[in-house]
Design a protein around this motif. Sequence first.
Motif, mmCIF file in Angstrom:
data_model
loop_
_atom_site.group_PDB
_atom_site.id
_atom_site.type_symbol
_atom_site.label_atom_id
_atom_site.label_comp_id
_atom_site.label_asym_id
_atom_site.label_seq_id
_atom_site.Cartn_x
_atom_site.Cartn_y
_atom_site.Cartn_z
ATOM 1 N N ASN A 148 0.833 -1.197 0.000
ATOM 2 C CA ASN A 148 0.000 0.000 0.000
ATOM 3 C C ASN A 148 0.871 1.253 0.000
ATOM 4 O O ASN A 148 1.995 1.242 0.494
ATOM 5 N N ASN B 262 -0.776 -10.557 -3.511
ATOM 6 C CA ASN B 262 -2.171 -10.632 -3.073
ATOM 7 C C ASN B 262 -2.886 -9.303 -3.269
ATOM 8 O O ASN B 262 -2.352 -8.245 -2.917
ATOM 9 N N PHE B 263 -4.092 -9.379 -3.789
ATOM 10 C CA PHE B 263 -4.970 -8.217 -3.916
ATOM 11 C C PHE B 263 -6.239 -8.462 -3.103
ATOM 12 O O PHE B 263 -6.912 -9.484 -3.292
ATOM 13 N N SER C 78 -6.339 -3.595 0.022
ATOM 14 C CA SER C 78 -4.887 -3.679 0.206
ATOM 15 C C SER C 78 -4.205 -4.615 -0.785
ATOM 16 O O SER C 78 -4.793 -5.583 -1.277
ATOM 17 N N VAL C 79 -2.928 -4.313 -1.044
ATOM 18 C CA VAL C 79 -2.060 -5.143 -1.873
ATOM 19 C C VAL C 79 -0.836 -5.509 -1.037
ATOM 20 O O VAL C 79 -0.270 -4.646 -0.351
ATOM 21 N N TRP C 80 -0.428 -6.762 -1.076
ATOM 22 C CA TRP C 80 0.759 -7.170 -0.323
ATOM 23 C C TRP C 80 1.392 -8.405 -0.955
ATOM 24 O O TRP C 80 0.767 -9.106 -1.738
ATOM 25 N N ILE D 267 -7.859 -0.315 -7.613
ATOM 26 C CA ILE D 267 -7.362 -1.169 -6.521
ATOM 27 C C ILE D 267 -7.878 -0.581 -5.217
ATOM 28 O O ILE D 267 -7.273 0.325 -4.647
ATOM 29 N N PRO E 160 -4.537 1.515 -1.072
ATOM 30 C CA PRO E 160 -5.767 1.277 -1.828
ATOM 31 C C PRO E 160 -6.692 2.483 -1.800
ATOM 32 O O PRO E 160 -6.790 3.185 -0.789
ATOM 33 N N THR F 60 -4.886 -14.050 -5.638
ATOM 34 C CA THR F 60 -3.441 -14.178 -5.438
ATOM 35 C C THR F 60 -2.786 -14.609 -6.729
ATOM 36 O O THR F 60 -3.291 -15.499 -7.432
#
Length: 642
Positions: free
Chosen positions: A78, A146-147, A217-219, A214, A108, A174
């Motif tokens: 993020n 991961n989204f 969160s993205v990680w 988006i 996000p 994912t």
Amino acid sequence: MRVASSLILSLQATLTLASSYDSNFFNPGKARRQNVNAKAYAVQEPPLTTDWTYKLGTNPWPEYPRPQLERAKWQNLNGLWTYQNAASLDALNSPPFNQTLANEVLIPSCLESAISGIQANYSIYSWFQTSFNIPSSWSNQSVLLNFGAVDYEATVFINGQKAGFNRGGYSAFTIDATGLVFVHDPTDSGDYVIPIGKQTLNPSHIFYRPCSGIWQSVWIESAPTNHITQLDVAADMNGEVNVTIHSSSGTPGPVEIIFYDSGSKRSPNILASQTGTSDVSFQFTVPSPKLWSPDSPSLYNFTVVMGSDEVSSYTGFRTISKGKVDGIVRPLLNGEFIFQFGTLDQGYWPDGVYTPPNREAMVYDLEALKKLGFNMLRKHIKVENALFYQACDQMGLLLIQDMPALRPIQSRTLSNCTSETILPDTDQQAEFTRQLEVLVNQHKNYPSIGTWVIYNEGWGQVIQGYPEFGLTDIVRSLDPTRLVDSTTGWHDHGAGDYSDNHHYANPQCGSPFYSIDSSPYDPTRIGFQGEFGGIGQNVSIEHLWNVQTAINTINQTYEIDTSIEAWNYRAHRLLDDLRDQTELFACSGGVWTQTTDVEGEVNGLLTYDRRVLRPDVAQWQADIKALYDAAAGSHNASMAIS
């Protein structure tokens, strides 16, 4: 070893991501400046602010985003990315590698939001770009990208090769990044009939500004080649735990699950443990667990080990069912009738649209409901991030979870000048079914969810053939531990566990009277008031969504009360009506519309900016308690249902 990779995401939005193996972790406490040539990020001025709008910084949502399948080795992506609009789907043929994207954007966020720094309109196609370092200690491991959610379609490329695709604006996904993502979000443009909830490109009254991009969160995280992909854990009131641990290989192998005492994370406080086999269901018993309920939301942490992969999670022991109590079909929690009373919760924010400014803001709404005495909320045709469901689990709020609606109550004019309601064709209905299955599978571990809703007020509901019966069977096969409200509001043909009435501005709950736009109470199912209330009270411009087209629709509210005092008086009368119907008839719960104002709607307990709480707290607490007391004493009622 250095491995260059790039990821482009397009939702009518696109993301480009470059990564390399490196010994340095991304530091989530420091903003990443993506490109000095891009227009610098700044929060835009929204039509209405909240207390959080200008306090967010550039490292939003630092919490681990998936608390029911958490890994120790992870990096939060993020923060500041870069973004630019794309003209069409043809942009997929020429991704903007090695190019400077035009604007910094906060991830996000919805591109249409002020918090994004873009506040765009008609963001059908877009590109996003970021860069990050992968620690060298992750070598010889899978790197999972991961989204939480991207609206609506995301095509992922890694090192110039297509690596994955996801369709569905509300589902997590994912990608094994050992990416480039292109996102397309048509909302309700053209002939698209997709799950969109209340989003529209042309907002008006009960339909709101859309969310593209988006928005969760993205990680990235490190995991073995064969790793845990999903946990299915159902724990009931008797301590029985049913477990399926899914692996990326799909090949059965040894696994272990370890439960800890309530509140503890690790040994020596082990409560129970069990070995089993991955990709195969197995069962065991935890002795004398504390049960989960709104009054006592007890949760238990556990870990799962499969080879060298270890994840942590949590659950609550409780049983959702239905049964006859003094001759009336009731919803049961842990074998007892509990009157479910909550709000219609839209989950919209004036500064973030679909994305709350932060966890504090998100929880603020939930805490306000708990303080007033609500024990439930209906998450209305939207799916939230995983931390929302965790908060409901922790706070003790039952959830009625809606499936996001297909294109709601819109029509088109045919060549012969006649009008027809826009409904899904066969392929679109199949996609709706698939995304319903994804919703259930991704959320069936949260103890707080007690009911699934398939259709709201006939929106996107095909009437011929009554598909809700087949959809209800699918939901029950995926999750037999919960109830199903197949059609909340209109077009009820007898499917599901609820006989659900919507009526503004007075209830008709399990009663011997009903309006022509609803259905008569069916005593073989649970009598429920799926929506009521909706009374509004206009406020001064500093608390309104300052968009003239929205202000023009305020008088479409079911009822406008000219003062807070009048609003509370009317609310008291409506809650008293519901109490009567609970005492005298077969009402088992109700949903008050709504938690907050949204854009042109002014019927919330809170204003849209969350700065004004309309309810007289003592009055509402007393009225809600009276509902629970009436339900507890309803077997003494002198009137019977005919």
